[in-house]
Motif scaffolding. Sequence first.
Motif, PDB file in Angstrom:
ATOM      1  N   THR A 188      -7.420   0.222   1.309  1.00 13.09           N
ATOM      2  CA  THR A 188      -6.111  -0.189   1.819  1.00 13.09           C
ATOM      3  C   THR A 188      -5.166  -0.390   0.647  1.00 13.09           C
ATOM      4  N   SER A 239      -2.303  -5.483   3.237  1.00 13.86           N
ATOM      5  CA  SER A 239      -1.269  -4.862   2.407  1.00 13.86           C
ATOM      6  C   SER A 239      -0.118  -5.814   2.127  1.00 13.86           C
ATOM      7  N   ALA A 269       1.295   3.007   0.697  1.00  6.51           N
ATOM      8  CA  ALA A 269       1.293   1.560   0.807  1.00  6.51           C
ATOM      9  C   ALA A 269       1.318   1.133   2.271  1.00  6.51           C
TER      10      ALA A 269
END
Length: 226
Positions: A160, A52, A181
């Motif tokens: 993800t 991320s 997120a």
Amino acid sequence: NAALATYLHERAEAPADLRQKPTFLYIPNPVAACFPDTAAFDWLAEWSTSVSSLNDEAHACIENMAEETADVAPFSLDAMTAAHDAGSAAAPDRRIPFYQRGMFQDSMRARAPQLSTLLDSAPLARIPNYAPNAEILVLQPGAGTATLRGRTNAFCTVVTAFAGSAPLKVTVGGESRQLVAGRALVFDSSFGFDYAAGDAPVCALVLEVWNPGILHLERDALTALI
């Protein structure tokens, strides 16, 4: 043996959950769940945090793909929310592949070296010329995808969301989860699944890994069979 006999129509094996309808191969053994317990994926929390954080690499891949597509105006996550002239609007969803049917797209190594390395380190479902699929998914605000079904419940899908992404709604077998997120979701695609964005752009990495209910011996057998 049960999976092969079912595939060859030598025996009738109803799925553990009737919502499961893989397009290729049903495996009787794994526990049926739309969203498997992430505790079985002990590598995922740290790995997804690393993924991320690579929002810039995701941007680079998106922008490169836009430049290579002559009939689509270049865009980034910021530009996706901007107004477009008639005839030049960005597609409601876009997929930038790292792996397609087990074949790595070499151009991605230069565009996203750290993402490529993280994918190399993940327990992907690796079957030559068949799996995995791995891609960056981009959704415009308010956009959604059609309902799709996975090839087999031997695989699980990991999603993800990148740090710059808005929340992503993931619906599997009629059950929905909200992915924010920096977090990850795991689901069984044999139930049927779709994605939907809210009022801001979504950007996420999607990949196929082995269902943890499939033993290593069974993985080897499936690989040889496929």
